[in-house]
Design an enzyme around this catalytic site. Structure first.
Site, short mmCIF file in Angstrom:
data_model
loop_
_atom_site.label_atom_id
_atom_site.label_comp_id
_atom_site.label_asym_id
_atom_site.label_seq_id
_atom_site.Cartn_x
_atom_site.Cartn_y
_atom_site.Cartn_z
N ASP A 1 61.37 3.77 70.39
CA ASP A 1 60.32 3.66 69.63
C ASP A 1 60.36 3.73 67.97
O ASP A 1 60.86 4.52 67.78
CB ASP A 1 59.30 4.57 70.13
CG ASP A 1 57.74 4.33 69.65
OD1 ASP A 1 56.90 3.83 70.11
OD2 ASP A 1 57.52 5.01 68.54
N LYS B 1 55.98 -1.36 65.91
CA LYS B 1 54.39 -1.09 65.54
C LYS B 1 54.04 -2.17 64.23
O LYS B 1 54.89 -1.77 63.36
CB LYS B 1 54.10 0.11 65.57
CG LYS B 1 54.36 1.15 66.45
CD LYS B 1 53.83 2.61 66.54
CE LYS B 1 54.43 3.50 67.35
NZ LYS B 1 55.85 3.84 66.76
N HIS C 1 49.46 -0.17 65.01
CA HIS C 1 49.83 1.15 64.93
C HIS C 1 48.63 2.18 64.81
O HIS C 1 48.63 3.15 65.45
CB HIS C 1 50.57 1.25 63.66
CG HIS C 1 51.39 2.50 63.44
ND1 HIS C 1 52.88 2.42 63.06
CD2 HIS C 1 51.40 3.74 63.70
CE1 HIS C 1 53.37 3.55 62.88
NE2 HIS C 1 52.63 4.55 63.62
N1 LIG Z 1 51.96 6.02 66.97
C1 LIG Z 1 51.93 6.93 66.03
O1 LIG Z 1 51.36 7.12 65.06
C2 LIG Z 1 53.05 8.18 66.04
C3 LIG Z 1 54.19 7.75 66.72
N2 LIG Z 1 55.34 8.60 66.84
C4 LIG Z 1 56.51 8.35 67.82
O2 LIG Z 1 56.65 9.50 68.37
C5 LIG Z 1 57.99 10.06 68.47
C6 LIG Z 1 57.88 11.59 68.65
O3 LIG Z 1 56.89 12.26 68.13
P1 LIG Z 1 57.50 13.21 66.73
O4 LIG Z 1 56.48 13.39 65.64
O5 LIG Z 1 58.91 12.76 66.32
O6 LIG Z 1 57.74 14.54 67.46
P2 LIG Z 1 58.18 15.32 68.79
O7 LIG Z 1 57.11 16.01 69.36
O8 LIG Z 1 59.06 14.31 69.44
O9 LIG Z 1 59.16 16.52 67.88
C7 LIG Z 1 60.28 16.19 67.31
C8 LIG Z 1 60.80 17.50 66.66
O10 LIG Z 1 61.11 18.48 67.82
C9 LIG Z 1 62.54 18.79 67.68
N3 LIG Z 1 62.96 18.87 68.81
C10 LIG Z 1 63.21 17.84 69.64
N4 LIG Z 1 63.75 18.19 71.05
C11 LIG Z 1 63.85 19.28 70.58
C12 LIG Z 1 64.20 20.39 71.66
N5 LIG Z 1 64.65 20.36 73.16
N6 LIG Z 1 64.07 21.90 71.40
C13 LIG Z 1 63.61 22.19 70.20
N7 LIG Z 1 63.14 21.17 69.05
C14 LIG Z 1 63.35 20.01 69.67
C15 LIG Z 1 63.19 17.57 66.59
O11 LIG Z 1 64.09 18.51 65.92
P3 LIG Z 1 65.66 17.57 65.64
O12 LIG Z 1 65.44 16.16 65.43
O13 LIG Z 1 65.98 18.44 64.37
O14 LIG Z 1 66.41 17.98 67.01
C16 LIG Z 1 61.88 17.15 66.02
O15 LIG Z 1 61.65 18.36 64.72
C17 LIG Z 1 58.20 9.68 67.12
O16 LIG Z 1 59.71 9.59 66.77
C18 LIG Z 1 57.60 8.26 66.98
O17 LIG Z 1 58.61 7.36 67.70
C19 LIG Z 1 55.10 9.88 65.97
C20 LIG Z 1 53.93 9.89 65.25
C21 LIG Z 1 53.00 9.18 65.23
O1 LIG Z 2 54.81 8.61 62.74
C1 LIG Z 2 53.75 7.52 62.99
O2 LIG Z 2 54.11 6.70 63.56
C2 LIG Z 2 52.65 7.60 61.95
O3 LIG Z 2 51.66 6.91 62.09
C3 LIG Z 2 52.51 8.81 61.02
O4 LIG Z 2 53.91 8.87 60.23
C4 LIG Z 2 51.46 8.84 60.28
O5 LIG Z 2 51.60 7.38 59.56
C5 LIG Z 2 51.60 10.07 59.31
O6 LIG Z 2 51.83 10.89 59.89
C6 LIG Z 2 50.98 9.78 58.01
O7 LIG Z 2 50.92 11.13 57.55
#
Ligand SMILES: NC(=O)C1=CN([C@@H]2O[C@H](COP(=O)(O)OP(=O)(O)OC[C@H]3O[C@@H](n4cnc5c(N)ncnc54)[C@H](OP(=O)(O)O)[C@@H]3O)[C@@H](O)[C@H]2O)C=CC1
Ligand SMILES: O=C(O)C(=O)[C@@H](O)[C@H](O)C(=O)CO
Length: 273
Positions: free
Chosen positions: A44, A74, A107
Site C-alpha cells: 500500500d 492513492k 485518498h
Molecule cells: N489512507 C490513509 O489516509 C492512510 C493510510 N495509511 C496506510 O496504513 C499503513 C499503516 O499505518 P501507519 O500509520 O504506518 O501505522 P501502523 O499502525 O502500521 O504503525 C506503524 C508503527 O508501528 C511500529 N510497529 C510496526 N510493527 C510493530 C510491532 N510488531 N511492534 C511494535 N511496533 C511496531 C512501526 O515501527 P518501525 O517501522 O520502526 O518498525 C511504526 O512506527 C501506512 O504505512 C499506509 O500505507 C496510513 C495513514 C493514513
Molecule cells: O498516510 C496517509 O495516507 C495520509 O493521508 C496521512 O499522511 C495524512 O495525510 C496526514 O497524516 C497528514 O497529516
C-alpha cells in the site's frame, strides 16, 4: 499463507499487506524488498508518500510474478478532478513501472474541494478500460459515500481503524453496501495501544506480542490490514498471525477499548492539497 477477502467485483485482495507511509524514498526499496522476502504480497503506497518509484523498483527486482502481487496506490487531493485524475493515474503507474494497478483509492474526500465525484467518474473510466482491477476510496464517511454517485460501488474504504478508534458506524455502512473495510494505522502507529493493559494481558495469555493480538482482532472482525514496519523482525512478527485465534470473549474485551481517538486527520475537515 495469507488469506484473501473477495471484493464486491470478485477480485481477491490479501487480508494483510504492507504499508509504506513515512518510509523515506531512499529506504523504501530495501524495506519493500524485505517485506516481499518476508512473504507480503500486497503493498500500500500513495502519491503523497513520494515513494511509488522505489516501490516499483523493489517489485521489479523481486522477480515475483505480477499476478501474485496486489499493488494499491492513492490519488492525492491536489489531483482531484476528471482530467487531473487520469493524468495522476498515468504518472503513478509509470513510477510503479506497472501496466495495471490492483486497487486505486481516492485518498481523502477533501470535501471543501468539491471534486471527488469528478475523480470517481475518472476512476470508473480507468476501471472500465481495464487499467485497474478494483477502485475504492479512503477516509470516506458515510455522508461522503452517499454523495459519490456513479455506477460502480467502491470495492474498498480504507479508514483509520484500531481498538482505540473502532469506526462502528463506518464499518456498518461499508458492510451494508458491500464495501470492504481496510484499516490504516491498524496498530495505532505503534503507540500507547501496544502498551494497553488489556492488550498486554491478552498477549501474555496467548504467548504472542501486543501487535499480533491487535492484528488478530482486526482479522477476526474481517478488516483488511496494512501494518507498516521498517524493522524486518517486526515485518515477520506482523505476518505470523494466522496460527492462533482469539476467543469471542477476547475480541469482546478488545472491543471495549474504543475511545473514538484519531491519530490522523478528521476526514470532514482535512482538505490539504
Ligand atoms: N489512507 C490513509 O489516509 C492512510 C493510510 N495509511 C496506510 O496504513 C499503513 C499503516 O499505518 P501507519 O500509520 O504506518 O501505522 P501502523 O499502525 O502500521 O504503525 C506503524 C508503527 O508501528 C511500529 N510497529 C510496526 N510493527 C510493530 C510491532 N510488531 N511492534 C511494535 N511496533 C511496531 C512501526 O515501527 P518501525 O517501522 O520502526 O518498525 C511504526 O512506527 C501506512 O504505512 C499506509 O500505507 C496510513 C495513514 C493514513
Ligand atoms: O498516510 C496517509 O495516507 C495520509 O493521508 C496521512 O499522511 C495524512 O495525510 C496526514 O497524516 C497528514 O497529516
Amino acid at each position: 499463507m495469507i488469506p484473501t477477502v473477495k471484493l464486491n467485483n470478485g477480485v481477491e485482495m490479501p487480508q494483510l499487506g504492507y504499508g509504506v507511509f513515512q518510509v523515506p524514498d531512499d529506504e523504501t526499496r530495501a524495506a519493500v524488498a524485505a517485506a516481499l522476502e518476508a512473504g507480503y504480497r500486497s503493498i500500500d503506497t500513495a502519491t503523497a508518500y513520494g515513494n511509488e518509484g522505489s516501490v516499483g523498483r523493489a517489485i521489479a527486482e523481486s522477480g515475483i510474478p505480477r499476478d501474485e502481487l496486489f499493488v494499491t496506490t492513492k490519488l492525492w487531493n491536489a489531483d482531484q478532478g476528471y482530467d487531473e485524475t487520469l493524468r495522476a493515474f498515468d504518472k503513478s503507474l509509470d513510477l510503479l513501472g506497472l501496466d495495471h494497478l490492483d486497487l486505486y483509492l481516492i485518498h481523502w474526500p477533501a470535501p471543501e474541494l468539491g471534486r471527488y465525484t469528478e475523480s470517481w467518474r475518472a476512476f470508473e473510466k480507468l476501471y472500465a478500460d481495464g487499467r485497474v482491477r478494483a477502485i475504492g476510496v479512503s477516509n470516506f464517511q458515510p455522508s461522503h459515500l452517499e454523495r459519490l454517485g456513479g455506477e460502480v460501488v467502491p470495492a474498498v474504504n480504507q479508514v483509520e481503524l484500531h481498538p482505540y478508534l473502532q469506526q462502528r458506524e463506518v464499518r456498518a455502512y461499508n458492510a451494508g453496501h458491500g464495501i470492504a473495510t481496510e484499516a490504516w494505522s491498524p496498530l495505532a502507529k505503534g503507540g500507547d495501544l501496544l502498551g494497553d493493559p488489556v492488550v498486554k494481558a491478552l498477549a501474555e495469555r496467548h504467548g504472542r506480542t501486543p501487535a499480533q493480538i491487535v492484528l488478530r482482532w482486526h482479522l477476526q472482525l474481517g478488516n483488511v490490514v496494512i501494518p507498516k514496519s521498517v524493522t524486518p523482525s517486526r515485518m515477520r512478527e506482523n505476518l505470523a498471525v494466522f496460527d492462533f485465534t482469539l476467543s469471542d470473549a477476547d475480541v469482546a474485551q478488545l472491543s471495549t477499548l474504543d475511545r473514538g481517538e484519531r491519530t490522523g486527520p478528521d476526514p470532514d475537515t482535512f482538505n490539504a492539497v
